[in-house]
Design a protein around this motif. Structure first.
Motif, mmCIF file in Angstrom:
data_model
loop_
_atom_site.group_PDB
_atom_site.id
_atom_site.type_symbol
_atom_site.label_atom_id
_atom_site.label_comp_id
_atom_site.label_asym_id
_atom_site.label_seq_id
_atom_site.Cartn_x
_atom_site.Cartn_y
_atom_site.Cartn_z
ATOM 1 N N SER A 163 0.857 -1.189 0.000
ATOM 2 C CA SER A 163 0.000 0.000 0.000
ATOM 3 C C SER A 163 0.896 1.243 0.000
ATOM 4 O O SER A 163 2.098 1.154 0.202
ATOM 5 C CB SER A 163 -0.907 -0.005 1.235
ATOM 6 N N THR A 164 0.278 2.388 -0.245
ATOM 7 C CA THR A 164 1.051 3.634 -0.316
ATOM 8 C C THR A 164 0.508 4.612 0.710
ATOM 9 O O THR A 164 -0.701 4.829 0.792
ATOM 10 C CB THR A 164 0.947 4.241 -1.724
ATOM 11 N N TYR A 165 1.428 5.186 1.463
ATOM 12 C CA TYR A 165 1.012 6.104 2.532
ATOM 13 C C TYR A 165 0.715 7.499 1.984
ATOM 14 O O TYR A 165 -0.338 8.057 2.210
ATOM 15 C CB TYR A 165 2.115 6.165 3.594
ATOM 16 N N ALA A 166 1.666 8.022 1.233
ATOM 17 C CA ALA A 166 1.518 9.410 0.773
ATOM 18 C C ALA A 166 0.494 9.493 -0.352
ATOM 19 O O ALA A 166 0.438 8.640 -1.221
ATOM 20 C CB ALA A 166 2.859 9.929 0.299
ATOM 21 N N GLN A 167 -0.336 10.517 -0.295
ATOM 22 C CA GLN A 167 -1.352 10.699 -1.329
ATOM 23 C C GLN A 167 -1.313 12.157 -1.774
ATOM 24 O O GLN A 167 -1.331 13.067 -0.945
ATOM 25 C CB GLN A 167 -2.727 10.368 -0.754
ATOM 26 N N GLU A 168 -1.285 12.333 -3.089
ATOM 27 C CA GLU A 168 -1.266 13.703 -3.607
ATOM 28 C C GLU A 168 -2.652 14.071 -4.101
ATOM 29 O O GLU A 168 -3.194 13.387 -4.977
ATOM 30 C CB GLU A 168 -0.289 13.776 -4.789
ATOM 31 N N PRO A 169 -3.226 15.121 -3.578
ATOM 32 C CA PRO A 169 -4.564 15.489 -4.064
ATOM 33 C C PRO A 169 -4.482 16.159 -5.439
ATOM 34 O O PRO A 169 -3.540 16.894 -5.720
ATOM 35 C CB PRO A 169 -5.058 16.471 -3.002
ATOM 36 N N TRP A 170 -5.471 15.900 -6.281
ATOM 37 C CA TRP A 170 -5.552 16.551 -7.602
ATOM 38 C C TRP A 170 -6.335 17.838 -7.420
ATOM 39 O O TRP A 170 -7.477 17.819 -6.973
ATOM 40 C CB TRP A 170 -6.232 15.634 -8.620
ATOM 41 N N THR A 171 -5.719 18.946 -7.732
ATOM 42 C CA THR A 171 -6.362 20.244 -7.498
ATOM 43 C C THR A 171 -6.843 20.853 -8.834
ATOM 44 O O THR A 171 -6.468 20.389 -9.910
ATOM 45 C CB THR A 171 -5.361 21.218 -6.844
ATOM 46 N N GLN A 172 -7.635 21.914 -8.683
ATOM 47 C CA GLN A 172 -8.159 22.587 -9.875
ATOM 48 C C GLN A 172 -7.005 23.187 -10.698
ATOM 49 O O GLN A 172 -7.026 23.156 -11.931
ATOM 50 C CB GLN A 172 -9.109 23.696 -9.427
ATOM 51 N N ILE A 173 -6.011 23.713 -9.970
ATOM 52 C CA ILE A 173 -4.849 24.292 -10.656
ATOM 53 C C ILE A 173 -4.179 23.223 -11.528
ATOM 54 O O ILE A 173 -3.761 23.494 -12.649
ATOM 55 C CB ILE A 173 -3.834 24.837 -9.628
ATOM 56 N N SER A 174 -4.101 22.008 -10.975
ATOM 57 C CA SER A 174 -3.468 20.909 -11.718
ATOM 58 C C SER A 174 -4.203 20.692 -13.044
ATOM 59 O O SER A 174 -3.559 20.449 -14.078
ATOM 60 C CB SER A 174 -3.492 19.624 -10.894
ATOM 61 N N THR A 175 -5.530 20.773 -13.014
ATOM 62 C CA THR A 175 -6.325 20.589 -14.233
ATOM 63 C C THR A 175 -5.973 21.675 -15.253
ATOM 64 O O THR A 175 -5.734 21.383 -16.429
ATOM 65 C CB THR A 175 -7.836 20.670 -13.898
ATOM 66 N N TRP A 176 -5.935 22.930 -14.790
ATOM 67 C CA TRP A 176 -5.652 24.035 -15.706
ATOM 68 C C TRP A 176 -4.238 23.925 -16.296
ATOM 69 O O TRP A 176 -4.044 24.120 -17.495
ATOM 70 C CB TRP A 176 -5.814 25.396 -14.986
ATOM 71 N N ILE A 177 -3.290 23.606 -15.443
ATOM 72 C CA ILE A 177 -1.904 23.481 -15.935
ATOM 73 C C ILE A 177 -1.814 22.367 -16.984
ATOM 74 O O ILE A 177 -1.186 22.526 -18.034
ATOM 75 C CB ILE A 177 -0.929 23.229 -14.749
ATOM 76 N N SER A 178 -2.484 21.264 -16.724
ATOM 77 C CA SER A 178 -2.463 20.134 -17.657
ATOM 78 C C SER A 178 -3.109 20.522 -18.979
ATOM 79 O O SER A 178 -2.604 20.171 -20.058
ATOM 80 C CB SER A 178 -3.194 18.932 -17.062
#
Lengths: 529, 341
Positions: free
Chosen positions: B267-282
């Protein structure tokens, strides 16, 4: 919880067994202390408990071992990791990732524990060990005590029944070591943990143990039982036990608190220790030195002198700047402010390689010095570096003084910790420097080797050498120092006669001084016969 | 607000696409200026990054230009000539070679700055976490290697000091031997210690399960398809397109990674949330990538060639404006909190 029967273990290619244990039983919830000289097999025994030996090392194993109902040889370290938490001797080398919470999570990730449970367990263990404030810190930014506690948290997060620790306090200052030991005792009582721990500094740990196992130099289990009983058969006794035996105290006290009841009615004339006369010649003058490493101010306004034929001991907590101070004296770090004079000459105009002709410096890790094929060559190299003719008699004499004359043709890195340390010491003092500077010279050494080192340093001092050393070992410092300097948070907070300094700073007070606070006694040798 | 590592990777890819699809020096110069601006903005002022970047840029430009002028003697605009009797150096030195070399230098500066920025905004561990489950041991080993680098640097320093205090001065190459041996042996010892610690904490690189036959077959099959497709693609005589066969090969490998990843019990402990900024940058990164890959008005100006006779490059305002989208993250992220560590 742990049961061993007729166990023998031999490393691959070895000629004799590293470990021979006829019978050892450690009941659940007990704190078992494993002691013995360097190379007696303590680490091997600890690694057998979680299956690292023989799974990781290979070798030949005989007899039986049962840990928490499992055979570690059959189950292997991966399965055993759920039952046995392990804290290694060099903790900083066991960290896999760089952030505290990720490090603690590592073993849970391998065990496929769901993320929500991981978060809950990390929160719980950090709370229990009072480490919540370190959760997002980088592991390389932690102090010695913090690092050790994080390693314990990482070992306990899988909720094992057994915690195994290999010399967990060997690199800690007295206060940090005591904090770790108190924490272990608390965990034992609260969680019902079985703790198995090896340790060299018996004066620190003996009172915490419920049972003690002694390994002989050839790896045999010589004694096992209650600390009060077993310690009497041990050659490595802490000062309080030595005193108790001398005075015939019964039951045998294991620490100062237990010994106090015997000294309440004692009448004595305080011994006036001969005053050490400071020689007039000043060899090193440190004048208002400030040192920064990166943005961190490590040393602030350091001002002291080192006089000829002195035995100066610098003590202080982990991270106080002791090693930085020593490196600055050798010109390895340039001060931001202030100056350092060696015999009146500024050292900034001299290269470290030149300075080292007159100032022998032994760093913490002797391995950094060793690269030659033989011990003899190691010493010859230093002489050649300084353009000093190689005289075989001189080298032989030094090797004899260091008790490694039989190892002259051995490969230095294959030697034991104590021997390697003596080879490294030989490599820096073969030029016969006026001053010898040693950084934590007792680190990793057993009591017998420490005693031999103490005698050697005292002999060299009597023969005219000036010695400056840094140590966390209170008893060693008490037996050696003619002057003590306490460094805390990069500043000199106190310096002077050990009898005064060691009393006014409780964390640096040796056992005898704590037991007899109204006297000038520091070591058992100071007591009237 | 945080930007997801995937969004940063999309941004990086768009930058790389721009730098590799065009040789128009004006566009590349514009991209370089944008990236240097970006880097200055995200770097604490105390590090004086602008001076360092400009010095680095100047040395790269000089080196690539001089090197290209020495290697390439083509071009009609001769700047100067050296007698041909001088071996290697003799011959014409042309303006075309100079421009070509300058363009190479600008591309190198752009790529270097892109990776420098990524290094500053994304931790290496965040990148390592993106390694698929099937390569779990690889991910762990990479993580350890990353932890190993600073430890080795510290050890190197300690050994250098230890040898200095034995009177060793580093004057000749032979003098480095006392440093290398303890460093190598110390590194191996530390590697053993970490491996032992990992084993004690439940890490294993081997799965207990037996790999089924079809899973074993997927890897060679996938590779065969890719090689076959590549050969077909190279061959001009056969009418079949190898692209589809390469895609089938890649698909087989993806299936293999998916199946193998499912089998890794971890399993993986660290989790990165997907933010609105991430959508725009992508989205902006996708837009920029497409603009430089698809043949739209102005696309022809991207392919600039100074040989045989140098001419002023054309400039597509549309593409020039689109390169400004590389600055989108700094507009969306707002103020940067400089890490003082």
């Amino acid at each position: 919880m742990i049961r061993i029967d007729k166990l023998t273990y031999r490393y691959p290619g070895a000629e004799k067994d590293a470990l021979q244990i006829s019978a050892l039983h450690i009941p659940a919830g007990k704190f078992c202390l494993v002691i013995g000289e360097s190379g007696s097999g303590k680490s091997t025994l600890l690694r057998l408990i979680n299956g690292l030996v023989p799974h990781f090392t290979g070798g030949t194993l005989g007899g039986q071992i049962n840990v928490a109902g499992l055979d570690p040889v059959v189950s292997g370290p991966q399965v055993m990791s759920r039952q046995v938490g392990f804290v290694f001797q060099e903790v900083e080398n066991q960290f896999v990732v760089d952030i505290v919470e990720d490090e603690i999570a590592f073993s849970m990730e391998q065990a496929a524990i769901p993320r929500s449970e991981m978060q809950a367990r990390i929160k719980q263990i950090l709370q229990k060990l009072n480490l919540e404030h370190l959760k997002t810190r980088k592991v390389d930014s932690l102090s010695g005590g913090e690092t050790q506690r994080i390693a314990i948290a990482a070992a306990l997060v899988l909720e094992p029944k057994i915690l195994v620790l290999d010399e967990p306090t060997s690199q800690l200052d007295p206060l940090a070591a005591e904090e770790v030991l108190i924490l272990l005792k608390q965990l034992q009582q609260e969680l019902g943990l079985t703790i198995v721990m090896s340790e060299q500094r018996l004066d620190r740990v003996l009172a915490y143990a419920d049972m003690v196992a002694i390994l002989s130099p050839d790896g045999q289990l010589r004694e096992v039982g209650l600390p009060q009983v077993v310690i009497q058969k041990c050659v490595l006794k802490p000062p309080i036990v030595q005193l108790a035996e001398k005075r015939g105290w019964f039951p045998l006290p294991l620490d100062v608190e237990q010994a106090r009841k015997f000294t309440r009615d004692e009448k004595f004339d305080p011994l006036e220790k001969a005053q050490f006369e400071i020689a007039t010649q000043t060899l090193i003058e440190v004048q208002h030195v400030h040192v920064s490493l990166g943005k961190r101010v490590v040393l602030k306004d350091i001002d002291f002198s080192l006089h000829a034929q002195e035995r100066l001991v610098i003590m202080g907590p982990n991270g106080a700047g002791k090693s930085t101070l020593l490196r600055t004296l050798l010109g390895l770090i340039a001060p931001n402010q202030g100056k350092i004079l060696f015999k009146g000459k500024k050292i900034e105009f001299q290269h470290t390689a030149e300075l080292s002709h007159n100032i022998g410096y032994l760093p913490q890790d002797p391995n950094a010095l060793l690269f030659s094929e033989t011990v003899q060559q190691e010493l010859e190299t230093t002489l050649r570096n300084h353009q000093i003719p190689v005289q075989t008699e001189r080298i032989e004499h030094l090797l004899t003084q260091l008790s490694i004359q039989t190892k002259a043709n051995a490969y230095p890195r294959d030697l034991s910790t104590g021997e390697k340390q003596r080879v490294a010491l030989g490599a820096v003092v073969v030029t016969q420097p006026e001053i010898i500077i040693l950084d934590e010279p007792t680190r990793g050494l057993d009591q017998l080797t420490k005693n031999a080192l103490l005698e050697l340093l005292l002999e060299w001092n009597q023969n005219g050498k000036t010695i400056l050393l840094v140590t966390h070992e209170v008893e060693f410092a008490a037996a050696f120092a003619s002057r003590i300097l306490i460094l805390e948070d990069g500043q000199i907070v106190s310096q002077g006669d050990p009898r005064k300094i060691m009393r006014t700073h409780p964390r640096y007070t040796p056992q005898i001084a704590r037991l007899y606070p109204e006297t000038n006694w520091l070591t058992i040798n100071d007591l009237p016969s | 607000m945080n930007v997801h590592t995937y969004a940063w990777l999309a941004w990086l890819i768009s930058g790389l696409v721009v730098l590799t699809t065009t040789r128009n020096p004006l566009i590349i110069l514009l991209v370089d200026l944008i990236l240097i601006l970006f880097q200055v903005w995200i770097t604490p002022p105390s590090r004086k990054i602008l001076g360092t970047t400009l010095r680095f840029g100047l040395s790269v430009l000089t080196l690539s230009t001089v090197l290209n002028m020495f290697i390439s003697r083509f071009g009609e605009t001769i700047l100067f000539s050296l007698p041909t009797k001088i071996p290697l150096l003799g011959g014409n030195y042309t303006l075309e070679a100079l421009v070509y070399g300058l363009t190479n230098g600008l591309i190198l500066i752009g790529m270097f700055t892109l990776f420098m920025i990524l290094n500053q905004v994304v931790s290496v561990h965040s990148l390592v976490r993106l390694i698929p489950q099937a390569f779990h041991p690889v991910a762990v080993v990479t993580t350890i290697a990353l932890t190993f680098i600073p430890a080795s640097q510290k050890q190197f320093q300690a050994i250098r000091e230890a040898q200095a205090i034995r009177g060793q001065q580093l004057k000749k190459l032979r003098d480095w031997l006392p440093l290398i041996i303890p460093l190598l042996i110390g590194g191996l010892e530390r590697a053993m210690q970490i491996a032992e610690a990992m084993t004690a904490r439940g890490f294993t690189a081997q799965s207990d399960h037996k790999t089924p036959w079809f899973e074993k077959a997927l890897l060679p099959l996938g590779l065969i398809f890719i090689i076959l497709g590549w050969i077909l693609e190279m061959s001009t005589q056969l009418p079949i397109s190898g692209l589809w066969i390469i895609l089938i090969g890649l698909l087989l490998l993806l299936i293999l990674f998916f199946i193998s990843g499912k089998r890794v019990k971890k399993s993986t402990y660290a989790q990165e949330p997907w933010t609105q900024i991430s959508t725009w940058i992508s989205l902006f990164a996708l837009l920029l990538t497409m603009a430089f890959l698809i043949n739209i008005p102005g696309y022809q100006s991207l392919a600039y060639e100074p040989y045989p006779k140098v001419q002023l490059p054309g400039f597509s305002i549309f593409h020039g404006l689109l390169t400004l989208t590389l600055l989108v993250p700094i507009f969306l992220m707002g103020e940067v909190k400089h890490d003082q560590d």
